[in-house]
Design a protein around this motif. Sequence first.
Motif, mmCIF file in Angstrom:
data_model
loop_
_atom_site.group_PDB
_atom_site.id
_atom_site.type_symbol
_atom_site.label_atom_id
_atom_site.label_comp_id
_atom_site.label_asym_id
_atom_site.label_seq_id
_atom_site.Cartn_x
_atom_site.Cartn_y
_atom_site.Cartn_z
ATOM 1 N N GLN A 161 0.830 -1.204 0.000
ATOM 2 C CA GLN A 161 0.000 0.000 0.000
ATOM 3 C C GLN A 161 0.863 1.251 0.000
ATOM 4 N N GLN A 162 1.951 1.217 0.767
ATOM 5 C CA GLN A 162 2.873 2.351 0.829
ATOM 6 C C GLN A 162 4.031 2.114 -0.140
ATOM 7 N N ASN A 163 4.147 2.971 -1.133
ATOM 8 C CA ASN A 163 5.263 2.832 -2.072
ATOM 9 C C ASN A 163 6.348 3.885 -1.831
ATOM 10 N N THR A 164 6.225 4.622 -0.732
ATOM 11 C CA THR A 164 7.256 5.573 -0.316
ATOM 12 C C THR A 164 7.321 5.625 1.204
ATOM 13 N N SER A 165 8.456 6.046 1.714
ATOM 14 C CA SER A 165 8.593 6.513 3.091
ATOM 15 C C SER A 165 9.809 7.437 3.099
ATOM 16 N N HIS A 166 10.282 7.848 4.231
ATOM 17 C CA HIS A 166 11.340 8.857 4.297
ATOM 18 C C HIS A 166 12.580 8.424 3.505
ATOM 19 N N ARG A 167 12.946 9.240 2.480
ATOM 20 C CA ARG A 167 14.121 9.002 1.649
ATOM 21 C C ARG A 167 14.095 7.641 0.944
ATOM 22 N N PHE A 168 12.909 7.141 0.683
ATOM 23 C CA PHE A 168 12.771 5.772 0.167
ATOM 24 C C PHE A 168 11.582 5.683 -0.782
ATOM 25 N N ALA A 169 11.790 5.070 -1.953
ATOM 26 C CA ALA A 169 10.725 4.838 -2.927
ATOM 27 C C ALA A 169 10.802 3.403 -3.424
ATOM 28 N N ILE A 170 9.669 2.876 -3.859
ATOM 29 C CA ILE A 170 9.576 1.481 -4.312
ATOM 30 C C ILE A 170 8.998 1.463 -5.726
ATOM 31 N N VAL A 171 9.603 0.681 -6.617
ATOM 32 C CA VAL A 171 9.121 0.597 -7.997
ATOM 33 C C VAL A 171 9.035 -0.865 -8.435
ATOM 34 N N GLY A 172 8.273 -1.089 -9.508
ATOM 35 C CA GLY A 172 8.216 -2.408 -10.142
ATOM 36 C C GLY A 172 7.660 -3.482 -9.235
ATOM 37 N N ASN A 173 8.191 -4.703 -9.375
ATOM 38 C CA ASN A 173 7.680 -5.838 -8.610
ATOM 39 C C ASN A 173 7.866 -5.677 -7.110
ATOM 40 N N ALA A 174 8.798 -4.840 -6.688
ATOM 41 C CA ALA A 174 8.941 -4.583 -5.256
ATOM 42 C C ALA A 174 7.720 -3.852 -4.718
ATOM 43 N N ALA A 175 7.078 -3.052 -5.566
ATOM 44 C CA ALA A 175 5.859 -2.337 -5.164
ATOM 45 C C ALA A 175 4.622 -3.190 -5.363
ATOM 46 N N GLN A 176 4.577 -3.902 -6.492
ATOM 47 C CA GLN A 176 3.437 -4.765 -6.787
ATOM 48 C C GLN A 176 3.865 -5.804 -7.821
ATOM 49 N N ALA A 177 3.575 -7.058 -7.538
ATOM 50 C CA ALA A 177 3.837 -8.144 -8.490
ATOM 51 C C ALA A 177 2.501 -8.790 -8.818
ATOM 52 N N LEU A 178 2.174 -8.880 -10.094
ATOM 53 C CA LEU A 178 0.843 -9.295 -10.530
ATOM 54 C C LEU A 178 0.870 -10.655 -11.213
ATOM 55 N N HIS A 179 -0.291 -11.272 -11.293
ATOM 56 C CA HIS A 179 -0.493 -12.479 -12.093
ATOM 57 C C HIS A 179 -0.258 -12.121 -13.566
ATOM 58 N N PRO A 180 0.343 -13.009 -14.359
ATOM 59 C CA PRO A 180 0.654 -12.669 -15.763
ATOM 60 C C PRO A 180 -0.543 -12.716 -16.699
ATOM 61 N N ILE A 181 -1.761 -12.919 -16.192
ATOM 62 C CA ILE A 181 -2.934 -13.164 -17.031
ATOM 63 C C ILE A 181 -3.159 -12.095 -18.104
ATOM 64 N N ALA A 182 -2.900 -10.844 -17.797
ATOM 65 C CA ALA A 182 -3.152 -9.789 -18.779
ATOM 66 C C ALA A 182 -1.877 -9.062 -19.187
#
Length: 392
Positions: free
Chosen positions: A277-298
């Motif tokens: 749910q949180q993709n940031t915090s102090h001096r920190f950001a999250i991208v890609g699969n570290a933020a969200q990893a999805l089923h390959p269906i679409a």
Amino acid sequence: MKQFDIVIAGGAMAGMTLALAISKRSAHSLSIAVVEPYQVDYNAHPGFDSRSIALSLGTISILKQFDLWEQMSEFATAIKHIHVSDRGHVGATEIDRQEVGADALGYVVELNDVGHYYNNKVSQHKQIQILCPAQVKHIERLQSEVHITLNDGQLLAGKLLVAADGSMSTCCELLGVEQDLHDFKQVAVTANIKVAQAHQGRAFERFTSSGPIALLPMREQRMSLVWCLEPDQAEKTMSLGDAKFKESLQSAFGWRLGEFEAVGNRSCYPLQQSYRQQNTSHRFAIVGNAAQALHPIAGQGFNLGIRDIATLTESILTEIDDPGAYSVLSQYKHRRDQDRSMTASLTSSLVHIFSNDYPTLRVARNLGLMAVDNVSMLKAPLLIRTLGLVAR
């Protein structure tokens, strides 16, 4: 202690794309460290293996902005037509490039090719330093910077730390960023398949009672297979010899591509959706699969991640003297909220609707596929999401 403007944990697709994007868009004015646990040997790197990914038109547009697409296009295969069907039933929908007035609906690239290309590209960016094999061991955040200790003893300081180190992110774990996990109780079996009939740039998504089968067009008359199965079925399928495997796949998929002539090395991995749910915090950001990893269906996973990368890059440019400033991270978070949650919800819903054989859902989904194929008002939202032309 080595000083950088930005430290990126993870040097696979997300991390390397982000490093190159920031370097290009900042006119090479920011120093960047990429911390990568695996030796830079793209014949063995798990993030740049024999798998393929589909890049949407929206992703291609972003890669062009980063000066990454022109050379990548040389080893990319165009998707000219997408066929979606439900095995054993009449429901189907098709999307053709002519409907959107484009040369292609998207492109397929092999990760191994991207790995070699990125390795050469990074060598042209002197302010990007690859630290490998190394892994983040400890993180200490101060008011104006973040200190990172690596497992080889190196000490780094940066104004921003970015986690691009996959769904089981070490950085997120060290900083206690919570993760929502959903187990789809499916396993993806992947392989490259040689087909008898020319694929003509066609991509297929075929839904079965145990999960979807996706086939993406590749060079040399090959198709990239992702076959989603229940765990016990996947185990049996992985144990089959090549002849029996092809026979089983042919039975599940059908003969739209003629006979499956040969199958390459197979691999498998369990399918879960992870979401922070949180993709940031102090001096920190999250991208890609570290933020969200999805089923390959679409095929939304990397395309969603590239929108993270583009938005974070744009946010950094608004405060280039301090890329980890609160204003940068706040902008990034709020701009990504809606796209992340909507895409994750859509993907999860598709899995539950199409990965079973309950009679009521079977009828509903076939009616839905037929309606989408015949009613432009219903097809438009599907096209927008498929092509990656969404707001961020």
